[in-house]
Structure formats: C-alpha cells, structure tokens
Motif scaffolding. Structure first.
Motif, PDB file in Angstrom:
ATOM      1  N   LEU A  34      -5.905   0.050  23.567  1.00 17.36           N
ATOM      2  CA  LEU A  34      -6.038  -0.934  24.627  1.00 17.36           C
ATOM      3  C   LEU A  34      -5.229  -0.566  25.862  1.00 17.36           C
ATOM      4  O   LEU A  34      -4.055  -0.215  25.775  1.00 17.36           O
ATOM      5  CB  LEU A  34      -5.590  -2.305  24.127  1.00 17.36           C
ATOM      6  N   ALA A  35      -5.885  -0.670  27.021  1.00 12.97           N
ATOM      7  CA  ALA A  35      -5.218  -0.568  28.320  1.00 12.97           C
ATOM      8  C   ALA A  35      -5.447  -1.907  29.008  1.00 12.97           C
ATOM      9  O   ALA A  35      -6.587  -2.272  29.296  1.00 12.97           O
ATOM     10  CB  ALA A  35      -5.796   0.571  29.140  1.00 12.97           C
ATOM     11  N   ILE A  36      -4.378  -2.653  29.247  1.00 11.34           N
ATOM     12  CA  ILE A  36      -4.519  -4.029  29.700  1.00 11.34           C
ATOM     13  C   ILE A  36      -3.823  -4.235  31.035  1.00 11.34           C
ATOM     14  O   ILE A  36      -2.815  -3.607  31.342  1.00 11.34           O
ATOM     15  CB  ILE A  36      -4.000  -5.026  28.647  1.00 11.34           C
ATOM     16  N   GLY A  37      -4.390  -5.131  31.837  1.00 11.79           N
ATOM     17  CA  GLY A  37      -3.833  -5.407  33.155  1.00 11.79           C
ATOM     18  C   GLY A  37      -3.954  -6.865  33.523  1.00 11.79           C
ATOM     19  O   GLY A  37      -4.836  -7.580  33.061  1.00 11.79           O
ATOM     20  N   ALA A  38      -3.035  -7.313  34.371  1.00 16.51           N
ATOM     21  CA  ALA A  38      -3.036  -8.660  34.928  1.00 16.51           C
ATOM     22  C   ALA A  38      -1.983  -8.696  36.021  1.00 16.51           C
ATOM     23  O   ALA A  38      -1.212  -7.747  36.188  1.00 16.51           O
ATOM     24  CB  ALA A  38      -2.737  -9.711  33.852  1.00 16.51           C
ATOM     25  N   ARG A  40       0.566 -10.815  36.086  1.00 13.75           N
ATOM     26  CA  ARG A  40       1.875 -11.197  35.531  1.00 13.75           C
ATOM     27  C   ARG A  40       2.313 -10.176  34.477  1.00 13.75           C
ATOM     28  O   ARG A  40       1.987 -10.300  33.299  1.00 13.75           O
ATOM     29  CB  ARG A  40       1.787 -12.604  34.947  1.00 13.75           C
ATOM     30  N   THR A  41       3.064  -9.201  34.911  1.00 18.08           N
ATOM     31  CA  THR A  41       3.456  -8.120  34.001  1.00 18.08           C
ATOM     32  C   THR A  41       4.447  -8.578  32.943  1.00 18.08           C
ATOM     33  O   THR A  41       4.531  -7.970  31.879  1.00 18.08           O
ATOM     34  CB  THR A  41       4.050  -6.936  34.778  1.00 18.08           C
ATOM     35  N   ASP A  42       5.195  -9.649  33.222  1.00 16.93           N
ATOM     36  CA  ASP A  42       6.123 -10.148  32.197  1.00 16.93           C
ATOM     37  C   ASP A  42       5.359 -10.631  30.975  1.00 16.93           C
ATOM     38  O   ASP A  42       5.777 -10.383  29.825  1.00 16.93           O
ATOM     39  CB  ASP A  42       7.004 -11.265  32.760  1.00 16.93           C
ATOM     40  N   LEU A  43       4.226 -11.268  31.202  1.00 18.77           N
ATOM     41  CA  LEU A  43       3.409 -11.729  30.071  1.00 18.77           C
ATOM     42  C   LEU A  43       2.729 -10.564  29.364  1.00 18.77           C
ATOM     43  O   LEU A  43       2.570 -10.580  28.137  1.00 18.77           O
ATOM     44  CB  LEU A  43       2.366 -12.737  30.547  1.00 18.77           C
ATOM     45  N   LEU A  44       2.326  -9.553  30.119  1.00 20.04           N
ATOM     46  CA  LEU A  44       1.754  -8.355  29.491  1.00 20.04           C
ATOM     47  C   LEU A  44       2.779  -7.685  28.592  1.00 20.04           C
ATOM     48  O   LEU A  44       2.456  -7.247  27.476  1.00 20.04           O
ATOM     49  CB  LEU A  44       1.280  -7.369  30.559  1.00 20.04           C
ATOM     50  N   LYS A  45       4.010  -7.577  29.068  1.00 18.43           N
ATOM     51  CA  LYS A  45       5.074  -6.966  28.262  1.00 18.43           C
ATOM     52  C   LYS A  45       5.307  -7.763  26.989  1.00 18.43           C
ATOM     53  O   LYS A  45       5.421  -7.191  25.897  1.00 18.43           O
ATOM     54  CB  LYS A  45       6.371  -6.873  29.059  1.00 18.43           C
ATOM     55  N   ASP A  46       5.389  -9.089  27.117  1.00 18.51           N
ATOM     56  CA  ASP A  46       5.590  -9.934  25.934  1.00 18.51           C
ATOM     57  C   ASP A  46       4.450  -9.743  24.933  1.00 18.51           C
ATOM     58  O   ASP A  46       4.680  -9.692  23.717  1.00 18.51           O
ATOM     59  CB  ASP A  46       5.677 -11.406  26.340  1.00 18.51           C
ATOM     60  N   LEU A  47       3.235  -9.657  25.447  1.00 15.16           N
ATOM     61  CA  LEU A  47       2.073  -9.482  24.572  1.00 15.16           C
ATOM     62  C   LEU A  47       2.141  -8.143  23.853  1.00 15.16           C
ATOM     63  O   LEU A  47       1.948  -8.070  22.630  1.00 15.16           O
ATOM     64  CB  LEU A  47       0.792  -9.591  25.397  1.00 15.16           C
ATOM     65  N   ALA A  48       2.407  -7.080  24.601  1.00 18.27           N
ATOM     66  CA  ALA A  48       2.499  -5.752  23.987  1.00 18.27           C
ATOM     67  C   ALA A  48       3.641  -5.692  22.978  1.00 18.27           C
ATOM     68  O   ALA A  48       3.494  -5.122  21.886  1.00 18.27           O
ATOM     69  CB  ALA A  48       2.676  -4.689  25.065  1.00 18.27           C
ATOM     70  N   ASP A  49       4.771  -6.293  23.319  1.00 17.96           N
ATOM     71  CA  ASP A  49       5.928  -6.277  22.412  1.00 17.96           C
ATOM     72  C   ASP A  49       5.650  -7.045  21.128  1.00 17.96           C
ATOM     73  O   ASP A  49       6.230  -6.743  20.073  1.00 17.96           O
ATOM     74  CB  ASP A  49       7.154  -6.868  23.110  1.00 17.96           C
ATOM     75  N   SER A  50       4.765  -8.041  21.209  1.00 13.26           N
ATOM     76  CA  SER A  50       4.451  -8.847  20.023  1.00 13.26           C
ATOM     77  C   SER A  50       3.507  -8.126  19.066  1.00 13.26           C
ATOM     78  O   SER A  50       3.258  -8.617  17.962  1.00 13.26           O
ATOM     79  CB  SER A  50       3.827 -10.183  20.445  1.00 13.26           C
ATOM     80  N   GLN A  60       0.423  -3.717  36.102  1.00  9.45           N
ATOM     81  CA  GLN A  60       0.033  -4.842  36.945  1.00  9.45           C
ATOM     82  C   GLN A  60      -1.307  -4.552  37.613  1.00  9.45           C
ATOM     83  O   GLN A  60      -1.513  -3.470  38.163  1.00  9.45           O
ATOM     84  CB  GLN A  60       1.097  -5.098  38.005  1.00  9.45           C
ATOM     85  N   VAL A  61      -2.186  -5.528  37.567  1.00 13.84           N
ATOM     86  CA  VAL A  61      -3.517  -5.381  38.160  1.00 13.84           C
ATOM     87  C   VAL A  61      -3.899  -6.666  38.883  1.00 13.84           C
ATOM     88  O   VAL A  61      -3.911  -7.741  38.286  1.00 13.84           O
ATOM     89  CB  VAL A  61      -4.581  -5.048  37.099  1.00 13.84           C
ATOM     90  N   ASP A  62      -4.208  -6.534  40.154  1.00 11.46           N
ATOM     91  CA  ASP A  62      -4.890  -7.566  40.927  1.00 11.46           C
ATOM     92  C   ASP A  62      -6.312  -7.050  41.110  1.00 11.46           C
ATOM     93  O   ASP A  62      -6.529  -6.057  41.811  1.00 11.46           O
ATOM     94  CB  ASP A  62      -4.192  -7.757  42.273  1.00 11.46           C
ATOM     95  N   VAL A  63      -7.282  -7.703  40.482  1.00 13.78           N
ATOM     96  CA  VAL A  63      -8.642  -7.154  40.467  1.00 13.78           C
ATOM     97  C   VAL A  63      -9.304  -7.152  41.833  1.00 13.78           C
ATOM     98  O   VAL A  63     -10.334  -6.501  42.020  1.00 13.78           O
ATOM     99  CB  VAL A  63      -9.552  -7.888  39.448  1.00 13.78           C
ATOM    100  N   THR A  64      -8.730  -7.867  42.791  1.00 15.95           N
ATOM    101  CA  THR A  64      -9.286  -7.810  44.141  1.00 15.95           C
ATOM    102  C   THR A  64      -8.941  -6.499  44.835  1.00 15.95           C
ATOM    103  O   THR A  64      -9.460  -6.219  45.925  1.00 15.95           O
ATOM    104  CB  THR A  64      -8.794  -8.991  45.005  1.00 15.95           C
TER     105      THR A  64
END
Length: 239
Positions: A34-38, A40-50, A60-64
């Motif tokens: 998985l390569a994930i973006g959003a 809010r990188t703090d939430l991405l880190k928490d998700l990956a760490d879990s 970090q990804v802003d899709v615009t």
C-alpha cells in the motif's frame, strides 16, 4: 499470469480516515502493498504505525495538486516497482441551496471530487498502459445517480465522476485496465454525518468497513472480470 493478491500494489488517496482508512486496514490484512496519501500526515503515520506487519508507505497528498499524486506514485514505483490499483477516494461535501451562491464551496468540491480523480488518472494511466494492466477505482455516490435538495453541486460532481470513469473504461479496455465506481449511500464518516446531506439521518447508515469490503471485492475479482460499479445502501435508506 494473474498476480496474487499479496503481490498487488495499491495506491489510495483520502486514506487518513473513514472509508480510506478502513480500506487500508482491510487490504493490509490481505497482504497487499500500500502507498497511501492524504492531507493529514499525522493520521497517516498513526494508521501505518497501527499496522506494523503491513507493507505501507505514505506521504502528504492534496489531490487538487497533480504533483502531490505524482510524488505518491513515484514513491510506490520506487518501493514496489509497479502500480496495480489506484483508489481515488478523496472527497469533500458542503451542503446548501444553489441560491445561496456559495461559490467557494462549489469550487472546492469541483477541485477535489472531479479534478482529484482526473489528476490521479493523468498520473497512473501511462504507467498502467505500459504495464498493459491496471485497475482504477473511484469513490462515487448514490448521489451520482439521483440528486436531492441541498446537495445539487455535490451530486453534480459525482455525476461527473460517473461520466469520466465510463469514458476511461472504454478508452482503456485495450490495455486491460479495469474501471470500478464504488457508490455508497449514507456512510458514518466525517463527510456524511450532516443531516442536510443525509436525508435519512435517523436510519442506520453504512459503516466505512462495508464500503471497504466492496473495494476489496472489486480488486479480488479475476483478471478477466470488470466490476464497473458497486452501488450500496443501508437497507433502510430509501433515496
């Protein structure tokens, strides 16, 4: 030869919460890379760490911003060597009457919900055409099929996703690239917790896990099978 599920590389935008985060958890449990973006990188880190046993990279990804999606895809190629699935999940919704003239909110919905999908397609389709395989999944909505008062512009962006994805499917069939729209009704997420959007606010809604299961179902179908749309509602949702 068809790839095993544990060999598939999946890129997910809007992955930090709600449907995106639950999809990350489910696909990670199936061994996908998985390569994930959003934003809010703090939430991405928490998700990956879990998910310490999972193969996950994030940024970090802003899709615009097409360059943000390009950065995520480049990371995936560098780490995993290919892209098998792009899940365009990022979205935003602001309810309101059209007569209110909230052009700032309209522009935001158009940029995220429509241009976000197009930016993802522009980045990954050349890669998938070169591979002669791939799968594009986009979160659409029941409101991509029927509009309601106070959600006309949001629904318009989702109708647009329908048109874009259907044209893309036809253009890319010769390259064995699949196209799937995931079109949920009301979901218990940050976006769909607003009673103006959720006309049946008093009834049960779908959970993000329900939508994640639909995404996994589409990914797990045989190589010769295209699931073009999964339309799902809570049983008690009538619209």
């Amino acid at each position: 030869m068809a790839l095993k599920m544990t060999e598939k590389v999946v890129v997910i935008t809007g992955a930090s919460s709600g449907i995106g985060a639950e999809t990350v958890r489910l696909l990670a449990s199936k061994g996908m890379k998985l390569a994930i973006g959003a934003r809010r990188t703090d939430l991405l880190k928490d998700l990956a760490d879990s998910l310490p046993e999972a193969q996950i990279i994030y940024t970090q990804v802003d899709v615009t911003k097409k360059e943000d999606i390009q950065k995520l895809v480049d990371l995936a190629i560098k780490k995993f060597g290919r892209i098998d699935v792009l899940y365009n999940n990022a979205g935003t919704a602001t309810p309101g009457r059209i007569a209110d003239g909230n052009t700032e909110a309209w522009e935001r919905m158009i940029n995220v919900n429509i241009m976000g999908v197009l930016n993802g397609l522009a980045v990954v389709l050349p890669i998938m055409e070169n591979q002669k395989s791939g799968h594009i999944i986009s979160t659409d909505s029941v409101l991509g099929h029927v509009s309601l008062p106070n959600v006309g512009v949001y629904a318009g962006t989702k109708f647009a996703v329908q048109a874009i994805m259907d044209s893309m499917r036809k253009e890319e069939s010769e390259f064995n690239i699949k196209a799937t729209m995931i079109s949920p009704g009301g979901v218990s997420t940050e976006i769909f917790g607003n009673p103006v959007i959720d006309k049946d606010a008093e009834v049960d809604k779908l959970n993000p896990e329900d939508v994640a299961n639909a995404v996994a179902f589409a990914i797990e179908t045989p190589a010769n099978v295209g699931i073009n749309e999964v339309l799902l509602r809570a049983v008690k949702q009538v619209h």
